[in-house]
Design an enzyme around this catalytic site. Structure first.
Site, PDB file in Angstrom:
ATOM      1  N   ASN A  13       0.823  -1.245  -0.074  1.00 44.03           N
ATOM      2  CA  ASN A  13       0.000  -0.002  -0.007  1.00 44.03           C
ATOM      3  C   ASN A  13       0.858   1.202   0.037  1.00 44.03           C
ATOM      4  O   ASN A  13       0.488   2.203  -0.667  1.00 44.03           O
ATOM      5  CB  ASN A  13      -1.028  -0.124   1.216  1.00 44.03           C
ATOM      6  CG  ASN A  13      -2.076  -0.776   0.990  1.00 44.03           C
ATOM      7  OD1 ASN A  13      -3.142  -0.505   0.013  1.00 44.03           O
ATOM      8  ND2 ASN A  13      -2.239  -2.089   1.666  1.00 44.03           N
ATOM      9  N   ARG A  64       4.840   2.444  24.846  1.00 44.89           N
ATOM     10  CA  ARG A  64       4.081   3.109  23.544  1.00 44.89           C
ATOM     11  C   ARG A  64       4.066   4.639  23.441  1.00 44.89           C
ATOM     12  O   ARG A  64       4.750   5.256  22.360  1.00 44.89           O
ATOM     13  CB  ARG A  64       2.726   2.691  23.512  1.00 44.89           C
ATOM     14  CG  ARG A  64       1.871   2.948  22.258  1.00 44.89           C
ATOM     15  CD  ARG A  64       0.381   2.667  22.302  1.00 44.89           C
ATOM     16  NE  ARG A  64       0.237   1.157  22.906  1.00 44.89           N
ATOM     17  CZ  ARG A  64       0.357   0.122  22.042  1.00 44.89           C
ATOM     18  NH1 ARG A  64       0.686   0.240  20.806  1.00 44.89           N
ATOM     19  NH2 ARG A  64       0.007  -0.900  22.577  1.00 44.89           N
ATOM     20  N   MET A  89       1.492  -2.377  12.139  1.00 46.20           N
ATOM     21  CA  MET A  89       0.970  -3.160  13.271  1.00 46.20           C
ATOM     22  C   MET A  89       0.839  -2.699  14.817  1.00 46.20           C
ATOM     23  O   MET A  89       1.051  -3.749  15.603  1.00 46.20           O
ATOM     24  CB  MET A  89       1.683  -4.555  13.053  1.00 46.20           C
ATOM     25  CG  MET A  89       1.569  -5.332  11.495  1.00 46.20           C
ATOM     26  SD  MET A  89      -0.200  -5.473  11.050  1.00 46.20           S
ATOM     27  CE  MET A  89      -0.613  -6.942  11.927  1.00 46.20           C
ATOM     28  N   LEU A  92      -1.785   3.139  18.016  1.00 48.72           N
ATOM     29  CA  LEU A  92      -1.303   4.572  18.279  1.00 48.72           C
ATOM     30  C   LEU A  92      -1.645   4.835  19.751  1.00 48.72           C
ATOM     31  O   LEU A  92      -2.796   4.756  20.126  1.00 48.72           O
ATOM     32  CB  LEU A  92      -1.677   5.431  17.315  1.00 48.72           C
ATOM     33  CG  LEU A  92      -1.495   5.164  15.909  1.00 48.72           C
ATOM     34  CD1 LEU A  92      -1.692   6.524  15.031  1.00 48.72           C
ATOM     35  CD2 LEU A  92       0.272   4.796  15.693  1.00 48.72           C
ATOM     36  N   ASN A 106      -5.843   5.080   7.730  1.00 51.67           N
ATOM     37  CA  ASN A 106      -5.708   3.737   7.748  1.00 51.67           C
ATOM     38  C   ASN A 106      -6.320   2.844   6.678  1.00 51.67           C
ATOM     39  O   ASN A 106      -7.278   3.525   6.371  1.00 51.67           O
ATOM     40  CB  ASN A 106      -5.833   3.117   9.313  1.00 51.67           C
ATOM     41  CG  ASN A 106      -5.362   1.583   9.097  1.00 51.67           C
ATOM     42  OD1 ASN A 106      -4.449   1.299   8.612  1.00 51.67           O
ATOM     43  ND2 ASN A 106      -6.048   1.190   9.774  1.00 51.67           N
ATOM     44  N   HIS A 108      -7.683  -0.836   5.886  1.00 54.27           N
ATOM     45  CA  HIS A 108      -8.078  -2.093   6.612  1.00 54.27           C
ATOM     46  C   HIS A 108      -8.830  -3.047   5.706  1.00 54.27           C
ATOM     47  O   HIS A 108      -9.771  -2.498   4.694  1.00 54.27           O
ATOM     48  CB  HIS A 108      -9.208  -1.757   7.785  1.00 54.27           C
ATOM     49  CG  HIS A 108      -9.488  -3.153   8.479  1.00 54.27           C
ATOM     50  ND1 HIS A 108      -8.545  -3.668   9.350  1.00 54.27           N
ATOM     51  CD2 HIS A 108     -10.346  -3.938   8.407  1.00 54.27           C
ATOM     52  CE1 HIS A 108      -9.000  -4.717  10.097  1.00 54.27           C
ATOM     53  NE2 HIS A 108     -10.150  -5.072   9.476  1.00 54.27           N
ATOM     54  N   GLU A 141      -9.030   6.867  18.788  1.00 60.41           N
ATOM     55  CA  GLU A 141      -8.305   5.896  19.704  1.00 60.41           C
ATOM     56  C   GLU A 141      -8.998   4.576  19.525  1.00 60.41           C
ATOM     57  O   GLU A 141      -8.349   3.670  20.298  1.00 60.41           O
ATOM     58  CB  GLU A 141      -8.506   6.507  21.051  1.00 60.41           C
ATOM     59  CG  GLU A 141      -7.586   7.588  21.261  1.00 60.41           C
ATOM     60  CD  GLU A 141      -8.167   8.809  22.226  1.00 60.41           C
ATOM     61  OE1 GLU A 141      -9.184   8.547  22.988  1.00 60.41           O
ATOM     62  OE2 GLU A 141      -7.793   9.946  21.829  1.00 60.41           O
ATOM     63  N   ASP A 144      -9.724   0.374  14.512  1.00 63.75           N
ATOM     64  CA  ASP A 144     -10.468   0.148  13.368  1.00 63.75           C
ATOM     65  C   ASP A 144     -11.825   0.749  13.310  1.00 63.75           C
ATOM     66  O   ASP A 144     -12.668   0.102  12.650  1.00 63.75           O
ATOM     67  CB  ASP A 144     -10.466  -1.407  13.005  1.00 63.75           C
ATOM     68  CG  ASP A 144      -9.247  -1.944  12.667  1.00 63.75           C
ATOM     69  OD1 ASP A 144      -8.150  -1.172  12.220  1.00 63.75           O
ATOM     70  OD2 ASP A 144      -8.856  -3.232  12.890  1.00 63.75           O
ATOM     71  N   GLU A 173      -7.536  -2.562  -2.364  1.00 62.77           N
ATOM     72  CA  GLU A 173      -6.835  -1.579  -1.195  1.00 62.77           C
ATOM     73  C   GLU A 173      -5.993  -0.518  -1.773  1.00 62.77           C
ATOM     74  O   GLU A 173      -6.382   0.756  -1.723  1.00 62.77           O
ATOM     75  CB  GLU A 173      -5.935  -2.387  -0.502  1.00 62.77           C
ATOM     76  CG  GLU A 173      -6.733  -3.318   0.667  1.00 62.77           C
ATOM     77  CD  GLU A 173      -5.815  -4.181   1.511  1.00 62.77           C
ATOM     78  OE1 GLU A 173      -4.777  -3.386   2.043  1.00 62.77           O
ATOM     79  OE2 GLU A 173      -6.105  -5.143   1.901  1.00 62.77           O
TER      80      GLU A 173
HETATM   81  C1  GRF Z   1      -3.018  -4.742   4.150  1.00 63.46           C
HETATM   82  O1  GRF Z   1      -3.961  -6.031   3.918  1.00 63.46           O
HETATM   83  C2  GRF Z   1      -3.621  -3.610   5.089  1.00 63.46           C
HETATM   84  O2  GRF Z   1      -5.012  -3.493   4.605  1.00 63.46           O
HETATM   85  C3  GRF Z   1      -3.572  -4.120   6.328  1.00 63.46           C
HETATM   86  O3  GRF Z   1      -2.397  -4.828   6.362  1.00 63.46           O
HETATM   87  C4  GRF Z   1      -1.850  -4.858   5.132  1.00 63.46           C
HETATM   88  C5  GRF Z   1      -0.670  -4.567   4.738  1.00 63.46           C
HETATM   89  O4  GRF Z   1      -0.092  -4.891   3.532  1.00 63.46           O
HETATM   90  N1  GRF Z   1      -3.862  -3.043   7.331  1.00 63.46           N
HETATM   91  P1  GRF Z   1       0.953  -4.034   2.711  1.00 63.46           P
HETATM   92  O5  GRF Z   1       2.331  -4.098   3.931  1.00 63.46           O
HETATM   93  O6  GRF Z   1       0.611  -2.641   2.538  1.00 63.46           O
HETATM   94  O7  GRF Z   1       1.454  -4.839   1.487  1.00 63.46           O
END
Ligand code: GRF
Length: 193
Positions: A13, A64, A89, A92, A106, A108, A141, A144, A173
């Site tokens: 992405n 964190r 991953m 925040l 973000n 998802h 906060e 998702d 995506e």
């Molecule tokens: C994607 O599926 C995104 O939606 C999720 O984590 C994955 C990341 O893939 N949050 P990449 O690192 O962008 O290839």
């Protein structure tokens, strides 16, 4: 608009956003930095190959809040105005969210609010969903759960495996993330605050 991208892994992405900025599809913008919390993230090299500064800021046993403080300082020092999470991953901290109010987005791999959290594509398959997809949303906060910017749907096909479904969602995506960031940059969705 100066954009910072946070990753933890593959970075596909991130690549879609970098390439769209370079081609001008996302106009009047610059990818100021790519930051990974994982030193071995494959996306780091992909960013560097594209001439984008890519750095590692590891947590290294810090809280964190302390970890986020270093990331916030780096982003602010570069004048970053929009933060894109792309497979980042980590949750925040409140400090991070308050440092960039409604300027963190973000992606998802589900149609939120369905299937939040990890393994969204697996959740969709196990639930027997006929349609899934992806969501670009503002980050607040709650995990998702921030306001949705846009979604793209993907049909779940007979015989789909985790791999085939994930791959088709990932194609959407990349399109969705570029479209969403373009709408923010051009003011079509400047802020909901
Ligand atoms: C994607 O599926 C995104 O939606 C999720 O984590 C994955 C990341 O893939 N949050 P990449 O690192 O962008 O290839």
């Amino acid at each position: 608009m100066k954009i910072g991208i946070l990753i933890s892994g593959r970075g596909s992405n991130m690549v879609a956003l970098v390439d769209a900025v370079k081609s001008g599809e996302i106009p009047t913008s610059e990818i100021a930095v790519v930051i990974s919390d994982k030193p071995n993230a494959a996306g780091l090299e992909k960013a560097r190959e594209r001439g984008v500064e890519a750095i590692v800021i590891e947590r290294r046993g810090r809280t964190r809040q302390e970890h986020d403080a270093e990331i916030i300082a780096k982003l602010k020092s570069l004048g970053v105005e929009l933060v894109c999470l792309a497979g980042y991953m980590r949750l925040l901290s409140r400090d991070f969210i308050e440092a960039f109010p409604y300027k963190i987005v973000n992606i998802h791999p589900s149609l939120l609010p369905l299937y939040p959290g990890l393994n969204a594509q697996k959740q969709a398959l196990e639930h027997g969903a006929r349609v899934s997809g992806c969501t670009v949303h503002f980050v607040d906060e709650d995990l998702d759960a921030g306001p949705v910017i846009l979604q793209r749907s993907v049909n779940v096909l007979q015989g789909d495996t985790l791999e085939t479904l994930s791959e088709r969602i990932l194609e959407q995506e990349h399109l969705a993330y570029v479209e969403a960031v373009k709408s923010i940059v051009t003011g079509a969705k400047a802020s909901i605050a």
